[in-house]
Design a protein around this motif. Structure first.
Motif, PDB file in Angstrom:
ATOM      1  N   ASN A  41      19.606  34.824   5.992  1.00  0.00           N
ATOM      2  CA  ASN A  41      18.499  35.675   6.531  1.00  0.00           C
ATOM      3  C   ASN A  41      18.363  35.691   8.111  1.00  0.00           C
ATOM      4  OD1 ASN A  41      17.692  36.538   3.975  1.00  0.00           O
ATOM      5  ND2 ASN A  41      16.298  34.734   3.553  1.00  0.00           N
ATOM      6  N   TYR A  77      18.832  50.603  11.573  1.00  0.00           N
ATOM      7  CA  TYR A  77      18.558  50.968  10.336  1.00  0.00           C
ATOM      8  C   TYR A  77      18.927  52.163  10.091  1.00  0.00           C
ATOM      9  CZ  TYR A  77      15.005  47.147  11.403  1.00  0.00           C
ATOM     10  OH  TYR A  77      14.250  45.929  11.585  1.00  0.00           O
ATOM     11  N   LYS A 115      21.349  49.320   5.608  1.00  0.00           N
ATOM     12  CA  LYS A 115      20.210  48.799   4.599  1.00  0.00           C
ATOM     13  C   LYS A 115      20.193  47.328   4.924  1.00  0.00           C
ATOM     14  CE  LYS A 115      20.900  52.130   1.064  1.00  0.00           C
ATOM     15  NZ  LYS A 115      19.656  52.084   0.151  1.00  0.00           N
ATOM     16  N   ILE A 116      21.486  46.571   5.130  1.00  0.00           N
ATOM     17  CA  ILE A 116      21.424  45.206   5.441  1.00  0.00           C
ATOM     18  C   ILE A 116      20.790  44.705   6.633  1.00  0.00           C
ATOM     19  CG2 ILE A 116      22.843  42.915   6.083  1.00  0.00           C
ATOM     20  CD1 ILE A 116      24.940  44.288   3.914  1.00  0.00           C
ATOM     21  N   GLU A 156      16.892  44.862   5.645  1.00  0.00           N
ATOM     22  CA  GLU A 156      16.717  43.687   4.734  1.00  0.00           C
ATOM     23  C   GLU A 156      16.565  42.410   5.630  1.00  0.00           C
ATOM     24  OE1 GLU A 156      16.575  43.064   1.270  1.00  0.00           O
ATOM     25  OE2 GLU A 156      16.119  45.043   0.999  1.00  0.00           O
ATOM     26  N   LYS A 157      17.689  42.197   6.502  1.00  0.00           N
ATOM     27  CA  LYS A 157      17.704  40.973   7.247  1.00  0.00           C
ATOM     28  C   LYS A 157      16.863  40.941   8.635  1.00  0.00           C
ATOM     29  CE  LYS A 157      20.639  39.106   4.674  1.00  0.00           C
ATOM     30  NZ  LYS A 157      20.226  38.395   3.693  1.00  0.00           N
ATOM     31  N   ASN A 186      24.393  41.329   0.716  1.00  0.00           N
ATOM     32  CA  ASN A 186      22.889  40.829   1.037  1.00  0.00           C
ATOM     33  C   ASN A 186      22.631  39.357   0.827  1.00  0.00           C
ATOM     34  OD1 ASN A 186      20.660  41.588   2.528  1.00  0.00           O
ATOM     35  ND2 ASN A 186      19.600  41.992   0.354  1.00  0.00           N
ATOM     36  N   GLN A 187      23.140  38.847  -0.465  1.00  0.00           N
ATOM     37  CA  GLN A 187      22.881  37.591  -0.866  1.00  0.00           C
ATOM     38  C   GLN A 187      23.956  36.659  -0.143  1.00  0.00           C
ATOM     39  OE1 GLN A 187      23.379  37.596  -4.940  1.00  0.00           O
ATOM     40  NE2 GLN A 187      21.835  39.033  -5.375  1.00  0.00           N
ATOM     41  N   PHE A 200      26.647  45.928  -1.977  1.00  0.00           N
ATOM     42  CA  PHE A 200      25.542  45.604  -1.362  1.00  0.00           C
ATOM     43  C   PHE A 200      24.727  44.225  -1.390  1.00  0.00           C
ATOM     44  CE2 PHE A 200      21.079  45.886  -1.237  1.00  0.00           C
ATOM     45  CZ  PHE A 200      20.648  45.887   0.363  1.00  0.00           C
ATOM     46  N   SER A 201      24.635  43.959  -2.843  1.00  0.00           N
ATOM     47  CA  SER A 201      24.060  43.065  -3.383  1.00  0.00           C
ATOM     48  C   SER A 201      24.666  41.586  -2.823  1.00  0.00           C
ATOM     49  CB  SER A 201      23.696  42.925  -4.817  1.00  0.00           C
ATOM     50  OG  SER A 201      22.895  43.825  -5.052  1.00  0.00           O
TER      51      SER A 201
END
Length: 116
Positions: free
Chosen positions: A18, A84, A59-60, A63-64, A13-14, A9-10
């Motif tokens: 964005n 979501y 989750k992404i 986050e985005k 996400n990175q 996930f990290s």
């Protein structure tokens, strides 16, 4: 989510910008559901089943700040759940079977940071 999935996930996400668009995120989800070969080697042994992918992509999306009910979601057969919610991404993955949506793996790969 176990530690390996948290790392995945990290990484996603990175890697993702964005300002990623819903269409791009949906295509990446479909691509990973069908074929994980675009991922760095260290993630290819993960159990990326539909449940895990749905949780990660929900989750992404949050986050985005993907719109909760994107107008083009119906093209992916995902018009009953908020983006979501994992149910939304389960519908996106089901579109491969229901609507014969084929992902564009080359476009999906461009979104990822390639590390080994």
């Amino acid at each position: 989510m176990n530690d390996n999935l948290k790392d995945f996930f990290s990484y996603l996400n990175q890697s993702l910008p964005n300002d990623i668009k819903y269409r791009e995120l949906s295509n990446l989800c479909l691509t990973l559901f069908c074929n994980i070969s675009i991922l760095p080697e260290k993630f290819q042994s993960l159990e990326l089943n539909k449940e895990n992918l749905a949780i990660i992509f929900s989750k992404i999306a949050k986050e985005k700040e993907i719109p909760s009910y994107p107008p083009i979601a119906s093209l992916y057969g995902a018009s009953f759940h908020n983006s979501y919610d994992k149910g939304h991404w389960l519908e996106v993955m089901a579109s491969v079977l229901k609507l014969a949506n084929e992902p564009d793996a080359k476009e999906a790969e461009k979104l990822l940071v390639l590390t080994n």
